[in-house]
Scaffold this motif. Structure first.
Motif, mmCIF file in Angstrom:
data_model
loop_
_atom_site.group_PDB
_atom_site.id
_atom_site.type_symbol
_atom_site.label_atom_id
_atom_site.label_comp_id
_atom_site.label_asym_id
_atom_site.label_seq_id
_atom_site.Cartn_x
_atom_site.Cartn_y
_atom_site.Cartn_z
ATOM 1 N N PRO A 238 0.837 -1.208 0.000
ATOM 2 C CA PRO A 238 0.000 0.000 0.000
ATOM 3 C C PRO A 238 0.869 1.255 0.000
ATOM 4 N N PRO A 239 0.287 2.397 -0.349
ATOM 5 C CA PRO A 239 1.053 3.656 -0.315
ATOM 6 C C PRO A 239 1.585 3.932 1.088
ATOM 7 N N GLU A 240 2.743 4.559 1.160
ATOM 8 C CA GLU A 240 3.356 4.840 2.460
ATOM 9 C C GLU A 240 2.500 5.762 3.314
ATOM 10 N N ASN A 241 1.704 6.585 2.682
ATOM 11 C CA ASN A 241 0.875 7.542 3.436
ATOM 12 C C ASN A 241 -0.543 7.014 3.701
ATOM 13 N N HIS A 242 -0.743 5.716 3.505
ATOM 14 C CA HIS A 242 -2.086 5.151 3.736
ATOM 15 C C HIS A 242 -2.486 5.359 5.199
ATOM 16 N N ALA A 243 -3.666 5.947 5.391
ATOM 17 C CA ALA A 243 -4.100 6.298 6.755
ATOM 18 C C ALA A 243 -5.268 5.443 7.236
ATOM 19 N N GLY A 244 -5.712 4.505 6.427
ATOM 20 C CA GLY A 244 -6.866 3.691 6.795
ATOM 21 C C GLY A 244 -6.496 2.485 7.636
ATOM 22 N N PRO A 245 -7.469 1.625 7.915
ATOM 23 C CA PRO A 245 -7.214 0.424 8.712
ATOM 24 C C PRO A 245 -6.307 -0.561 7.979
ATOM 25 N N VAL A 246 -5.714 -1.464 8.725
ATOM 26 C CA VAL A 246 -4.739 -2.407 8.183
ATOM 27 C C VAL A 246 -5.203 -3.838 8.466
ATOM 28 N N CYS A 247 -4.996 -4.712 7.492
ATOM 29 C CA CYS A 247 -5.324 -6.128 7.669
ATOM 30 C C CYS A 247 -4.320 -6.760 8.636
ATOM 31 N N GLN A 248 -4.804 -7.182 9.789
ATOM 32 C CA GLN A 248 -3.967 -7.850 10.768
ATOM 33 C C GLN A 248 -4.865 -8.550 11.789
ATOM 34 N N LYS A 249 -4.301 -9.462 12.537
ATOM 35 C CA LYS A 249 -5.083 -10.200 13.523
ATOM 36 C C LYS A 249 -5.462 -9.281 14.676
ATOM 37 N N PRO A 250 -6.762 -9.165 14.997
ATOM 38 C CA PRO A 250 -7.166 -8.328 16.130
ATOM 39 C C PRO A 250 -6.608 -8.886 17.441
ATOM 40 N N GLU A 251 -6.416 -8.024 18.411
ATOM 41 C CA GLU A 251 -5.856 -8.458 19.689
ATOM 42 C C GLU A 251 -6.702 -9.543 20.350
ATOM 43 N N ASN A 252 -8.027 -9.448 20.191
ATOM 44 C CA ASN A 252 -8.889 -10.460 20.805
ATOM 45 C C ASN A 252 -9.155 -11.646 19.872
ATOM 46 N N GLY A 253 -8.559 -11.607 18.669
ATOM 47 C CA GLY A 253 -8.705 -12.712 17.734
ATOM 48 C C GLY A 253 -10.032 -12.765 17.016
ATOM 49 N N VAL A 254 -10.890 -11.773 17.236
ATOM 50 C CA VAL A 254 -12.235 -11.780 16.636
ATOM 51 C C VAL A 254 -12.375 -10.568 15.710
ATOM 52 N N PRO A 255 -12.308 -10.763 14.404
ATOM 53 C CA PRO A 255 -12.407 -9.641 13.471
ATOM 54 C C PRO A 255 -13.852 -9.182 13.289
ATOM 55 N N SER A 256 -14.019 -7.965 12.855
ATOM 56 C CA SER A 256 -15.346 -7.431 12.561
ATOM 57 C C SER A 256 -15.785 -7.891 11.170
ATOM 58 N N ASP A 257 -17.078 -7.790 10.930
ATOM 59 C CA ASP A 257 -17.589 -8.112 9.597
ATOM 60 C C ASP A 257 -16.982 -7.190 8.554
ATOM 61 N N GLU A 258 -16.790 -5.929 8.934
ATOM 62 C CA GLU A 258 -16.200 -4.967 8.003
ATOM 63 C C GLU A 258 -14.798 -5.412 7.598
ATOM 64 N N GLN A 259 -13.992 -5.848 8.562
ATOM 65 C CA GLN A 259 -12.644 -6.311 8.246
ATOM 66 C C GLN A 259 -12.690 -7.504 7.303
ATOM 67 N N CYS A 260 -13.594 -8.432 7.560
ATOM 68 C CA CYS A 260 -13.650 -9.667 6.767
ATOM 69 C C CYS A 260 -14.196 -9.455 5.366
ATOM 70 N N ARG A 261 -14.795 -8.298 5.116
ATOM 71 C CA ARG A 261 -15.217 -7.977 3.751
ATOM 72 C C ARG A 261 -14.048 -7.490 2.903
ATOM 73 N N SER A 262 -12.918 -7.191 3.556
ATOM 74 C CA SER A 262 -11.755 -6.677 2.839
ATOM 75 C C SER A 262 -10.485 -7.504 3.057
ATOM 76 N N CYS A 263 -10.406 -8.178 4.192
ATOM 77 C CA CYS A 263 -9.182 -8.884 4.569
ATOM 78 C C CYS A 263 -9.453 -10.375 4.783
ATOM 79 N N ASN A 264 -8.382 -11.158 4.710
ATOM 80 C CA ASN A 264 -8.490 -12.566 5.101
ATOM 81 C C ASN A 264 -8.887 -12.672 6.566
ATOM 82 N N CYS A 265 -9.762 -13.603 6.863
ATOM 83 C CA CYS A 265 -10.151 -13.886 8.244
ATOM 84 C C CYS A 265 -10.032 -15.392 8.477
#
Length: 250
Positions: free
Chosen positions: A150-177
């Motif tokens: 991604p661009p170096e200045n990207h300011a949006g959310p990032v695909c990564q494992k949430p601290e509690n291990g439970v991703p949101s539906d919004e995350q899973c519409r864009s990222c691997n879950c």
């Protein structure tokens, strides 16, 4: 002398071109895909049928005789006849795709000690990646070190494992879950107390001597097909054919 050398060089190049393995070919469909899908995939309690196969929404991997959407690896899978533009393997028969999945599960167990559904899913569908592996998807940026960045200045959310291990539906519409993949993978499996198997527990797909635990492996394979090709399942006959050529995990 020069002419003879030139002729010899041309013959050598021609020979090399003819010896390129089938897996180097770009394939989008295998000749017998619809007949195979019609007789080897179930939609509910009935065979899919040729017409059902041709009308099915998710045909990409079905057309490759690859019901678990395996990708080609440096060592060519048994039964491979090529691959598509995104490295999905085309197989001469669907049994080889299920065999490849079993060999891959064995490899992940031996190389990474990945024996739980979550550990397996995190290996082939990591949290850091977007769906489709693009740099940014719907505002979510890929955080994996490989591939598109991604661009170096990207300011949006990032695909990564949430601290509690439970991703949101919004995350899973864009990222691997991988947690969601894992839950589908173990559907129908139980632990030794008869309870639904946790995605963090050993799936126990292989015995101490490396033999495949048939009933458990059939469940996982069926679940993987269901997930990858749109709510279809392999027939018992296809599962049996695949298991017969899978070998031992050593």
């Amino acid at each position: 002398m020069t002419r003879n050398i030139l002729i010899s060089a041309c013959l050598l190049i021609a020979g090399l071109l003819l010896s390129v393995p089938a897996a180097a070919q770009t394939v989008t469909k295998v000749k017998n895909w619809s007949d195979n899908a019609g007789s080897m995939l179930m939609q509910g309690e009935a065979l899919l049928g040729v017409d059902g196969a041709k009308a099915h929404k998710y045909q990409r991997c079905i057309k490759l005789n690859n019901y678990v959407c395996m990708k080609q690896v440096p060592a060519i899978w048994n039964g491979s006849v090529g691959q598509d533009g995104d490295n999905h393997t085309a197989f001469s028969h669907p049994k080889f795709s299920l065999r490849a999945k079993m060999r891959d599960l064995c490899s992940k167990k031996k190389r990474y000690q990945a024996v739980s559904a979550l550990a397996v899913a995190e290996r082939y569908s990591p949290w850091c990646d977007t769906l489709g592996s693009g740099a940014v998807r719907k505002g979510w940026a890929k955080s994996c070190e490989d591939g598109a960045r991604p661009p170096e200045n990207h300011a949006g959310p990032v695909c990564q494992k949430p601290e509690n291990g439970v991703p949101s539906d919004e995350q899973c519409r864009s990222c691997n879950c991988p947690d969601r993949i894992a839950r589908q993978m173990v559907r129908g499996l139980t632990d030794r107390n008869g309870q639904a198997l946790s995605i963090d527990a050993d799936m126990e797909l292989f015995g101490p001597d490396g033999q495949i635990i048939t009933d458990r492996m059939k469940t996982v394979l069926s679940n993987q097909v269901y997930q990858e090709v749109g709510a279809l399942r392999p027939t018992d006959a296809l599962l049996a054919e695949s298991l017969a050529i899978a070998g031992v995990c050593r």
